[in-house]
Design an enzyme around this catalytic site. Structure first.
Site, PDB file in Angstrom:
ATOM      1  CB  ALA A   1      -4.826  -8.743  13.543  1.00  0.00           C
ATOM      2  CB  ALA A   2      -1.435  -8.226   9.557  1.00  0.00           C
ATOM      3  NE  ARG A   3       2.216  -2.104  11.895  1.00  0.00           N
ATOM      4  CZ  ARG A   3       1.385  -1.133  11.517  1.00  0.00           C
ATOM      5  NH1 ARG A   3       0.152  -1.098  12.006  1.00  0.00           N
ATOM      6  NH2 ARG A   3       1.781  -0.202  10.660  1.00  0.00           N
TER       7      ARG A   3
ATOM      8  N   GLY B   1       0.824  -1.207   0.000  1.00  0.00           N
ATOM      9  CA  GLY B   1       0.000   0.000   0.000  1.00  0.00           C
ATOM     10  C   GLY B   1       0.855   1.251   0.000  1.00  0.00           C
TER      11      GLY B   1
ATOM     12  CB  SER C   1      -4.440 -13.125   4.376  1.00  0.00           C
ATOM     13  OG  SER C   1      -4.132 -12.924   5.732  1.00  0.00           O
TER      14      SER C   1
ATOM     15  CG  ASP D   1      -3.606  -1.286   6.577  1.00  0.00           C
ATOM     16  OD1 ASP D   1      -3.632  -2.485   6.917  1.00  0.00           O
ATOM     17  OD2 ASP D   1      -4.319  -0.824   5.671  1.00  0.00           O
ATOM     18  CG  ASN D   2      -4.125  -5.497   9.919  1.00  0.00           C
ATOM     19  OD1 ASN D   2      -4.058  -6.486  10.641  1.00  0.00           O
ATOM     20  ND2 ASN D   2      -3.800  -5.526   8.627  1.00  0.00           N
TER      21      ASN D   2
ATOM     22  CB  CYS E   1     -26.115   5.550  28.802  1.00  0.00           C
ATOM     23  SG  CYS E   1     -24.639   5.940  29.760  1.00  0.00           S
TER      24      CYS E   1
END
Length: 423
Positions: free
Chosen positions: A121-123, A27, A96, A118-119, A174
């Site tokens: 979880a993957a890192r 990216g 992936s 850019d996330n 709330c």
């Protein structure tokens, strides 16, 4: 005397030319990084990215052009980079990195791994795989004008997960359901609403007024009777939002009057909430029609930057509901939609619903661009920050290959925006 090949020693140049590296992500950072790598002399590169090219990528991911929209980022990046260096050996995976096929043995086949993700979880996953394979990892990331590069080596440096990362900010239910005071509260509510109507229902994402609000000391039996509903819908019924929407055939007018009129009138009966706050003002679909079309909706230039009037967002709400209803019907019974900030109808729905709620609670409404930035939990990417960080990744890679890993440092870069000069 040290023999040089360009700016590098011959020994380092040979290491660069012969080593095999993995780039995870193609990216914003990945595009700059791949270009830098081949121009530095790296010849054996494998790149993996699950994403496809979106038109919004074209302003900063320069390896992609308009004709590439919808295609694999990894594959197009490979083809574009080969134009810089046709002799490079580049393998692209449209997949992936978390796929089990990319196991420890796969990672052990590389001398160096570079993250351009850019996330989190993957890192985390790549961090653990590199530790297991005992392969150096260069971690990186950008956020607006800020960027960071870190070298991770088992037994030498701390890993990506050694330092706790801040959790995503959450808000009391709330506040979201009864007393929003900031635009982000309305945007979160609109995202919840999308899931309640079209996606997977979550009890933690309820959007109807919260009768259990500890701040509201009132008698539901007395006050519910005072909350009158619209002529079209009859009395308010406290049922599942999705069940109610289905019973109306996802009628956008009925949805509008329930969400932005009936539910707001119900909130107004919770008297104590409004003693120290400005009370919300219900909207009515018939009144919105009388406002007429917002002329800005006819101008497609800088559409994402425009802030429409309440009538314009009412029509956008109607159009997006009709589109999403059609998408849901096409998927068949029991189907669900998944919210994606890059899906135009889903983004239109959240933009419209959030802005209508902002108007009801006397907040300044936001442009589609602003809503998307907040709804997607993203900070707009800056092309020049990506370029600086990609350059720093290559510099750290050269230290690793030159056996100077002790010289590697965590680099935090603050790219200063140049002031605009007046003429």
């Amino acid at each position: 005397m040290v023999q040089l090949v360009g700016p590098l020693s011959k020994e380092l140049a040979d290491s660069v030319s012969s080593c095999k590296i993995l780039v995870v992500g193609a990216g914003g950072i990945g595009c700059e990084l791949l270009k830098n790598l081949v121009l530095t002399g790296f010849k054996n590169i494998e790149v993996i990215d699950l994403d496809t090219i979106d038109v919004s990528n074209l302003n900063r991911q320069f390896l992609f052009q308009k004709k590439h929209v919808g295609k694999s980022k990894a594959q197009v990046a490979k083809e574009s980079v080969l134009r810089f260096c046709p002799s490079a050996n580049i393998t692209a995976y449209h997949d992936s990195i978390m796929n089990p096929d990319y196991n420890v043995e796969f990672f052990r086949s590389f001398q160096l791994v570079m993250n351009a993700l850019d996330n989190r979880a993957a890192r985390n996953h790549v961090n653990r795989m590199c530790l297991a394979a005992d392969i150096p990892l260069i971690e990186s990331g950008t956020a607006g004008y800020l960027g960071q590069v870190t070298v991770i080596k088992k037994g030498v440096t701390e890993c990506y997960e050694c330092q706790p990362k801040p959790t995503q900010k959450t808000f009391p239910g709330c506040t979201i359901r009864n007393t929003p005071s900031e635009p982000i509260h309305c945007i979160v509510w609109a995202k919840y609403l999308f899931n309640q109507l079209f996606g997977e229902e979550d009890a933690d994402q309820e959007v109807s007024p919260d009768t259990a609000d500890p701040e509201a000391a009132w008698n539901p039996e007395d006050t519910a009777a005072r909350a009158t509903a619209s002529d079209q819908d009859g009395d308010i019924k406290r049922v599942s939002t999705k069940d109610w929407a289905r019973s109306t055939g996802y009628d956008p007018v009925k949805l509008f009057n329930k969400l932005f009129k009936d539910d707001i009138m119900y909130l107004l009966t919770m008297d104590k909430l409004w003693k120290k706050r400005k009370a919300p003002v219900p909207l009515d679909w018939a009144e919105m029609l009388q406002l007429g079309e917002d002329p800005r909706t006819r101008n497609s230039r800088l559409k994402d930057q425009q802030v429409l009037n309440v009538g314009g967002y009412s029509r956008l709400f109607q159009h997006s509901v009709e589109t999403l209803r059609s998408q849901l019907a096409d998927k068949g019974d029991g189907a669900e939609l998944v919210w994606d900030k890059d899906d135009p109808p889903a983004m239109d729905f959240v933009t419209a619903a959030a802005n209508l709620r902002m108007h009801i609670f006397s907040m300044n409404m936001k442009s589609r661009f602003d809503v998307k930035s907040m709804a997607g939990n993203i900070i707009p990417a800056i092309a020049t920050t990506n370029a600086v960080i990609a350059g720093l990744i290559v510099l750290e890679a050269l230290k690793v290959l030159n056996s100077d890993i002790q010289q590697c440092r965590t680099v935090r870069e603050k790219h200063i925006k140049a002031p605009v000069k007046s003429h």
